[in-house]
Design a protein around this motif. Structure first.
Motif, short mmCIF file in Angstrom:
data_model
loop_
_atom_site.label_atom_id
_atom_site.label_comp_id
_atom_site.label_asym_id
_atom_site.label_seq_id
_atom_site.Cartn_x
_atom_site.Cartn_y
_atom_site.Cartn_z
N LYS A 12 0.98 -1.29 0.05
CA LYS A 12 -0.02 -0.04 -0.01
C LYS A 12 0.82 1.11 -0.01
O LYS A 12 1.89 1.19 0.72
CB LYS A 12 -0.83 -0.19 1.28
N GLY A 15 1.93 4.32 2.68
CA GLY A 15 1.67 3.42 3.88
C GLY A 15 1.43 4.54 5.01
O GLY A 15 1.91 5.61 5.14
N LYS A 16 1.26 3.56 6.11
CA LYS A 16 1.09 4.39 7.51
C LYS A 16 2.15 5.32 7.92
O LYS A 16 2.18 6.32 8.43
CB LYS A 16 0.86 3.22 8.55
N ARG A 17 3.62 4.60 7.80
CA ARG A 17 4.88 5.26 8.25
C ARG A 17 4.94 6.62 7.42
O ARG A 17 5.35 7.67 7.69
CB ARG A 17 6.01 4.16 8.25
N ARG A 19 2.77 8.51 5.58
CA ARG A 19 1.68 9.28 6.01
C ARG A 19 2.10 10.19 7.46
O ARG A 19 2.27 11.22 7.43
CB ARG A 19 0.25 8.92 6.39
N GLU A 20 2.80 9.46 8.45
CA GLU A 20 3.45 9.91 9.60
C GLU A 20 4.43 10.85 9.14
O GLU A 20 4.57 11.85 9.69
CB GLU A 20 3.63 8.93 10.69
N TRP A 21 5.38 10.37 8.58
CA TRP A 21 6.68 11.34 8.21
C TRP A 21 6.25 12.43 7.37
O TRP A 21 6.75 13.56 7.61
CB TRP A 21 7.73 10.52 7.12
N GLU A 23 3.16 14.03 7.38
CA GLU A 23 2.48 14.85 8.26
C GLU A 23 3.54 15.57 9.17
O GLU A 23 3.42 16.92 9.57
CB GLU A 23 1.39 14.17 9.06
N ASP A 37 3.52 11.56 -1.66
CA ASP A 37 3.76 11.07 -0.34
C ASP A 37 4.61 9.99 -0.35
O ASP A 37 4.36 8.98 0.08
CB ASP A 37 2.36 11.03 0.52
N ASP A 55 7.78 2.25 4.16
CA ASP A 55 6.71 1.23 4.88
C ASP A 55 7.11 -0.06 4.01
O ASP A 55 6.44 -1.06 3.86
CB ASP A 55 5.42 1.49 4.09
#
Length: 442
Positions: A12, A15-17, A19-21, A23, A37, A55
């Motif tokens: 994906k 990924g989640k990580r 998006r964290e970076w 943001e 992203d 990710d």
């Protein structure tokens, strides 16, 4: 990672990580031009055009960081010689106030630094009689210094740029831009910069050419500076152009246009600046894109693939007075100069100009044969490639769909994607990239 067998692999993205970076970063960074992203994990496996994000997704990077990573990721042609380098501090010195030695002798240093890089730059510009280099930090600085030395050399008051041009984001360079209005709007400009059409080879057909460059006596540029023109040639400080336009859409010039530029510059002794920041360093299958055309640049600006900024010209063009141009870091960035010198060596030693020509031809032929829906043009020289679509919306959708499949590309112009694989890209990697692109288009 084994480059010979690596393939894009996406679960994906973002990924989640990632998006964290993103943001966390955007909360602190001023608004800029991030396209994706995508967060490269520099501690994870990466080689050639393949890289890994935070990710664990593996991507095929056909942007080469807008040409600033000409040999891709962790290339042994660069890394192996650098392993011999004992890191010291500082790695940047006040490069216009002090000199730096890399051991050995000036002619044969153990590892090349700024002096060795300048040696190599003069070697690959010798066909234009260039004998002096000024190193700086970036492409925009290279352009700023180019126009400064031209104003000083000619005492002229007019600059000439081209429609669609992009030369950088500092204030002086902005005055030369004629691509997107957002770059220049509401900023002060250098006065007396005139604009001529950039006649590209997709829209030039003899007398039907709307740009006016078809070899007549008073067409195009000559209308401005020739007999009866509204600019006296003696008042022209410089004509600056990208031999192949970058941000403006990867537009290749027509033969008629370049013939006229060459003829008019010679006839009226105009000082010609070739902006090779994106097109230079072997990207087009020649060391400089200007080498494809009959023009004779008086000044060349380079950066990106060179790793530092460089303004290259002749002794009679550079000012003699000390302090007219200066830069603290550009000539004193030890690591960047070493990377630039090693890149030039790798291009020569591994025949990467030939590889760029062959792999670029392979990309164009493969995609043209596939004839995907919505593609109206596939063009380029060497590995400076563009795929143009019928609408900006389709281009943007394809860019995103390619990203989701693990292929990184970049937009340029209104409707084009730019494709910039590393100069040592393999046939297998080109096949992978085109397949992914066709999937994204479909």
């Amino acid at each position: 990672m084994n480059r010979e067998t690596a393939e894009p692999r996406v679960a994906k993205i973002p990924g989640k990580r990632a998006r964290e970076w993103v943001e966390y970063h955007t909360e602190r960074a001023a608004p800029s031009t991030y396209v994706y992203d995508f967060v490269w994990d520099r501690t994870a496996p990466a080689e050639g055009p393949f890289c890994t994000d935070v990710d664990g997704n593996v991507l095929l990077d056909f942007t080469s960081h807008v040409g600033a990573a000409p040999l891709g990721y962790n290339n042994p042609l660069i890394l192996d010689p650098m392993r011999e380098f004992d890191l010291v501090d500082p790695l940047k010195i006040a490069g216009q106030d002090f000199y730096v030695s890399g051991g050995g002798s000036p002619e044969n240093p153990d590892l090349p630094g700024p002096t060795g890089l300048m040696d190599r730059l003069l070697d690959i510009t010798s066909q234009y009689g260039m004998d002096k280099v000024f190193l700086s930090n970036s492409g925009a600085e290279a352009v700023e210094n180019a126009i400064k030395i031209c104003y000083d050399h000619t005492k002229g008051k007019y600059g000439i740029t081209t429609e669609g041009a992009f030369h950088g984001r500092t204030l002086g360079a902005l005055s030369l831009n004629r691509s997107k209005s957002v770059y220049r709007r509401d900023y002060p400009e250098i006065p007396s910069v005139h604009t001529i059409p950039f006649c590209d080879d997709r829209h030039c057909e003899a007398e039907t050419c709307s740009c006016g460059f078809f070899g007549g006596e008073t067409t195009g540029l000559e209308r401005m500076v020739g007999p009866g023109g509204f600019v006296d040639p003696e008042d022209v400080a410089y004509l600056i152009l990208e031999p192949i336009q970058g941000e403006g859409g990867y537009r290749l010039p027509s033969e008629a246009f370049m013939d006229e530029v060459a003829r008019v510059c010679e006839t009226y002794d105009l000082t010609l600046v070739a902006d090779e920041i994106q097109s230079g360093m072997g990207r087009t299958g020649e060391m400089w894109a200007a080498d494809h055309y009959p023009i004779e640049p008086d000044v060349i600006t380079a950066a990106k693939g060179l790793r530092v900024g460089a303004t290259i010209s002749r002794s009679d063009v550079f000012p003699e007075e000390r302090g007219r141009i200066s830069s603290t870091w550009g000539a004193g960035d030890v690591i960047a100069s070493l990377q630039g010198a090693l890149t030039i060596d790798a291009i020569h030693e591994h025949d990467l100009l030939h590889n760029a020509t062959e792999r670029g031809r392979q990309f164009v032929e493969y995609l043209s044969d596939a004839d995907p829906e919505g593609v109206v043009d596939v063009r380029g020289k060497g590995l400076m490639l563009a795929v143009e679509f019928d609408t900006p919306e389709r281009r943007d959708d394809v860019l995103q769909a390619a990203f989701e499949r693990g292929l990184l590309t970049l937009a340029c112009g209104r409707k084009a994607l730019r494709i910039l694989p590393p100069l040592d890209v393999t046939s297998r990697e080109i096949d992978l990239g085109v397949s992914l692109l066709c999937e994204a288009i479909e």
